[in-house]
Design an enzyme around this catalytic site. Structure first.
Site, mmCIF file in Angstrom:
data_model
loop_
_atom_site.group_PDB
_atom_site.id
_atom_site.type_symbol
_atom_site.label_atom_id
_atom_site.label_comp_id
_atom_site.label_asym_id
_atom_site.label_seq_id
_atom_site.Cartn_x
_atom_site.Cartn_y
_atom_site.Cartn_z
ATOM 1 N N LYS A 210 36.838 91.067 0.109
ATOM 2 C CA LYS A 210 36.346 91.880 -0.997
ATOM 3 C C LYS A 210 35.228 91.113 -1.695
ATOM 4 O O LYS A 210 35.435 90.020 -2.211
ATOM 5 C CB LYS A 210 37.473 92.203 -1.977
ATOM 6 C CG LYS A 210 37.031 93.065 -3.161
ATOM 7 C CD LYS A 210 38.208 93.361 -4.067
ATOM 8 C CE LYS A 210 37.814 94.195 -5.270
ATOM 9 N NZ LYS A 210 38.969 94.484 -6.154
ATOM 10 N N LYS B 30 35.704 95.456 1.753
ATOM 11 C CA LYS B 30 35.192 96.223 0.613
ATOM 12 C C LYS B 30 33.989 95.510 0.018
ATOM 13 O O LYS B 30 34.075 94.316 -0.270
ATOM 14 C CB LYS B 30 36.298 96.364 -0.443
ATOM 15 C CG LYS B 30 35.894 97.193 -1.666
ATOM 16 C CD LYS B 30 37.025 97.266 -2.686
ATOM 17 C CE LYS B 30 36.599 98.108 -3.884
ATOM 18 N NZ LYS B 30 37.653 98.176 -4.925
#
Length: 326
Positions: free
Chosen positions: A199, A252
């Site tokens: 992420k 992400k």
């Protein structure tokens, strides 16, 4: 010119679909659902056209709307009625995600995934317990190890409410291991973990922070989310999560990090997920509103690109719209 090898032969109608290498299906998609304990009616999210915060009592109806499109899985994000320094409402038995999860699991056939993080529940908006004086010193950040125990408590509370998968997103070192241990000790050894394993600290999260009321009150998250310049570090992060028991590996954001999705697909045998984040969704909507892009075409192309890069699952705000077209 009479080449034997003519790739255009396989691009004609009829055969084109037969030789298509990647397809998006409704079963590949996960739809985010925002449940808000502070409201009694649906509240449109201005920066994410077509999406709303729904009250707890409306969570079942919202998920049923998702299921009608053919999408089978949802991720529940919660906006609590109150916040504090440690985010204690995140693991409360009567917390917003816990209440919504119990209702949705009892009354629908949806596969329910829950977000395990603290940013929506802390009054400072960071993803864990703060170091002393962090608000005044930009070099200070979240206490890593003290946060781990809280993430375990959140995950167990979600499993007790009926969550079928938990998805830790805080990028806390050791989060997967802590959550796996907590779930196993509580008797939830069959609950899988979809880790936000890579992420990045991204500017594409802006609309989500409005939607989930989780923007930091000060500073940023650069000390715990990944540097967008780093690719090799992603493999290290993912490997650590695999060793700690992660079942699904999330990247992400999605579109700006397709190289990361592809690298993880090549390196690991686990299912790979991509998060088609709020900023990606919002910018396509904005361009479409200007008449510059065809929204349905670019949305589908975006999801196909993630599948092509190696994603098995895509968490996307386009889930319902795309599923209705399939």
């Amino acid at each position: 010119m009479n080449p034997i090898d003519r790739p255009r032969r396989l691009r004609r109608d009829g055969v084109r679909g037969l030789v298509s290498e990647n397809r998006v299906s409704a079963s590949d998609l996960i739809a985010p659902v925002f449940v808000d304990a502070t409201t009694d009616e649906r509240v449109p999210i201005e920066s994410m056209p077509g999406h709303e915060r729904v009250p707890v009592d409306d969570a079942v109806a919202r998920v049923e709307e998702v299921l009608e499109t053919g999408v089978e899985a949802v991720t529940i994000f919660g906006i609590p009625e109150s916040k504090d320094e440690r985010g204690t409402r995140a693991w409360a038995e009567d917390g917003v995600v816990q209440r919504a999860t119990r209702d949705v699991v009892a009354e629908t056939d949806a596969y329910v995934i829950t977000d395990v993080c603290l940013c929506e529940y802390t009054d400072h908006g960071h993803c864990g317990v703060l170091e002393d004086h962090a608000a005044d010193d930009p070099d200070l950040t979240v206490k890593n190890d003290e946060t781990l125990g809280l993430l375990g408590k959140i995950a167990v509370s979600h499993a007790e409410a009926g969550a079928q998968m938990v998805a830790p997103s805080s990028m806390t070192d050791g989060m997967v291991g802590a959550i796996r241990s907590a779930l196993d000790e509580a008797g939830f050894e069959d609950i899988p973990i979809m880790s936000y394993a890579a992420k990045y600290q991204s500017a594409f999260y802006g609309p989500f922070r409005d939607a989930a009321d989780g923007a930091p009150a000060f500073g940023d998250r650069r000390h715990y989310q990944m540097d967008p310049a780093n690719a090799r570090e992603a493999l290290r992060e993912v490997r650590l999560d695999v060793e700690q028991g992660a079942d699904v590996l999330m990247v992400k954001p999605g579109l700006p990090y397709l190289d990361i999705v592809s690298a993880i697909r090549r390196e690991f045998d686990h299912p790979v997920a991509a998060y088609n984040v709020s900023g990606e969704y919002a910018m396509l909507h904005a361009a479409a509103e200007k008449g510059w892009l065809d929204l349905d075409e670019v949305a589908m192309e975006s999801l196909v690109s993630m599948k092509r890069a190696g994603a098995d699952l895509v968490l996307t705000y386009f889930a319902e719209r795309i599923a209705e077209q399939l």
